[in-house]
Scaffold this active site. Structure first.
Site, PDB file in Angstrom:
ATOM      1  N   GLU A   1      -5.482  -8.548  -0.252  1.00  0.00           N
ATOM      2  CA  GLU A   1      -6.181  -8.259   1.013  1.00  0.00           C
ATOM      3  C   GLU A   1      -7.651  -8.034   0.683  1.00  0.00           C
ATOM      4  OE1 GLU A   1      -4.594  -5.279   3.663  1.00  0.00           O
ATOM      5  OE2 GLU A   1      -2.530  -5.805   3.121  1.00  0.00           O
TER       6      GLU A   1
ATOM      7  N   GLU B   1       0.825  -1.229   0.000  1.00  0.00           N
ATOM      8  CA  GLU B   1       0.000   0.000   0.000  1.00  0.00           C
ATOM      9  C   GLU B   1       0.852   1.269   0.000  1.00  0.00           C
ATOM     10  OE1 GLU B   1      -2.992  -0.287   3.125  1.00  0.00           O
ATOM     11  OE2 GLU B   1      -4.086  -1.787   1.981  1.00  0.00           O
TER      12      GLU B   1
END
Ligand code: AHR
Length: 496
Positions: free
Chosen positions: A291, A173
């Site tokens: 995720e 991320e």
């Protein structure tokens, strides 16, 4: 009573299902590792300190791949802190989760744990505070047999054979302001490319996952994905997607999460294909949804500078289990492009499995739809045409009231049909038309439903939200009428 028909066409195969779509994730976050999978003083602990009660429970989910060590934790993590004699390892501040990390569980322990649960590791390298050189040293430590500084150190630390991890994530991320060492798309693209080159030079057989947008809401989405792919198209094999959902007053919106996830996947596919065209490339970029889950971020409960505090220990209810079922359908229905998916996470932190320190193991409601699809949703996935009513949602407009998934195991001649009914007020009679699949016998029907959408499992009542056997219709035929009560999740299994 609503009526619907689903046409399942033998000639409409989407893809062979990559088993790695049933992956999961263990991050050094809260009690995922410490008092989750690793608790040397626990009555069930094995010689490594792994909880065997947790190992047995994880094995039920049949996860073929587990991502590690993070997550946001990754971006401040020095993997070298986690090797060698445990008594000499340093305790560090984990800035991501504001916790203490004593490093007693490192890369070698993770490898041993993957063997114990019969899975494989998906390793992420730190591109926040970490450097391309450190990532190269890690893969040398893990994947080179011997005869170099880092591989010999692994041997000295007790692992004669290489860990041989084959899937590597280039950071985590990196678009997020919450990330330690956040980068611009330009800077990340260059750093990821140079790191990727090193990883593949050390081991040409590895596959690399590039950080995509960490969410559809990011102001940089989908420009970020285009820019980083532009930098790395030749070097990487997957672009990652992360997506979480939570109930926020609108049940209709929450149940339609499956629809939103599909839209996210389609946008990233199109973005990747744009870059493919721009590069005049033959390579099709695959997607790694590494995720995904329901996650109540508002209940994080961060506590500063404790070792393994209980954070993000979401207690999932019936409503969450329905949503997870719908999301699984979307993921597998996209198996032609999504090749890896990781339920985030596996134990304690936003997870289907909950443990008590020195105590027992609990399966949350979401454990069950995951287990069902992971067990019976293997083989090939088929497109189906669903003719059903629409539900009008605030966020996504009109969405189909039913979401389904059809998988077929051609070796066994068995077909699994999973379906979520999001209708709130009416039951639905669904006609399943198998068309060219021919005559089948219904051999199983399990349903998750209930009067109380907020019902959840606890140590006192661990079986409140579990699948129960539904009506199994007799006969060998190519069309079945099945009853789907309002707000219910089903698996039907058929045999040729
Ligand atoms: O899975 C929990 C967190 O969610 C991960 O650490 C991070 O990557 C994401 O924001």
């Amino acid at each position: 009573m609503k009526k619907a028909t689903c046409y399942i066409n033998r000639h409409q195969k989407i893809a062979d299902i990559d088993d790695r779509l049933y992956g999961s994730f263990i991050e050094h976050m809260g009690r995922a590792v410490y008092t989750g999978i690793y608790e040397p003083d626990h009555a069930s602990a094995d010689d490594h300190g792994f909880r065997t009660d947790v190992i047995d429970t994880v094995k039920e989910l049949k996860v073929p791949l587990v991502r590690d060590p993070g997550g946001n934790f990754l971006s401040g993590y020095n993997w070298k802190d986690g090797i060698g004699p445990q008594s000499e390892r340093p305790t560090r501040l984990d800035l991501a989760w504001q916790s203490l990390e004593d490093n007693s569980f490192g890369i070698d322990e993770f490898y041993d744990w993957t063997k114990a649960v019969e899975t494989t590791g998906m390793i992420a390298v730190n591109l926040g505070t970490g450097t391309p050189a450190e990532a190269g040293q890690l893969i040398e430590y893990c994947n080179i047999k011997k005869g170099t500084y880092w591989s010999d150190l692994r041997v000295k630390n007790g692992h004669e054979e290489p860990h041989d991890f084959k899937v590597w994530c280039l950071g985590n991320e990196m678009d997020g302001p919450w990330q330690i060492g956040q980068l611009s798309a330009e800077d990340y693209g260059k750093k990821a490319r140079e790191t990727g080159k090193i990883l593949k030079w050390v081991d040409p057989d590895v596959e690399l996952v590039l950080c995509g947008s960490s969410g559809k809401e990011m102001s940089t989405f989908p420009e970020w994905d285009m820019t980083v792919l532009d930098h790395c198209y030749n070097e990487v094999d997957y672009i990652s997607l992360h997506r979480y959902y939570e109930y926020n007053d609108s049940l209709k919106d929450f149940l339609a999460s499956y629809y939103d996830l599909d839209e996210f996947i389609q946008i990233i596919k199109s973005t990747a294909d744009y870059v493919k065209a721009k590069h005049r490339s033959d390579k099709v970029m695959m997607l790694s949804l590494d995720e995904w889950n329901v996650w109540y971020m508002k209940d994080m409960n961060l506590k500063r500078w404790q070792q393994a505090p209980a954070i993000a220990e979401d207690v999932y209810n019936l409503m969450d289990a329905l949503v997870v079922g719908g999301l699984l359908c979307t993921i597998i229905n996209n198996a032609d492009r999504v090749k890896i998916a990781c339920l985030a996470q596996l134990v304690n932190a936003l997870s289907p499995i909950h443990t008590e320190p020195n105590g027992g193991v609990l399966r949350h409601s979401t454990f069950y739809p995951f287990k069902q699809v992971s067990t019976y949703g293997r083989g090939e996935v088929y497109r189906s045409i669903m003719d059903c009513d629409a539900i009008v949602t605030e966020k996504f407009g009109s969405v189909p009231s039913l979401q389904s998934l059809t998988t077929y195991d051609s070796n066994e001649g068995s077909l699994s049909y999973f379906v979520l009914n999001t209708e709130e007020s009416d039951d639905t009679v669904l006609t399943l038309d198998f068309q060219e699949f021919g005559n089948m016998k219904m051999i199983d029907h399990q349903v998750i439903m209930g009067d109380d959408l907020y019902a959840f499992n606890s140590f006192e009542t661990p079986l409140k939200v579990v699948p129960v056997t539904g009506h199994i219709e007799d006969g060998v035929k190519s069309s079945f009428e099945v009853m789907l009560p309002k707000l219910s999740w089903h698996i039907f299994r058929f045999q040729k």
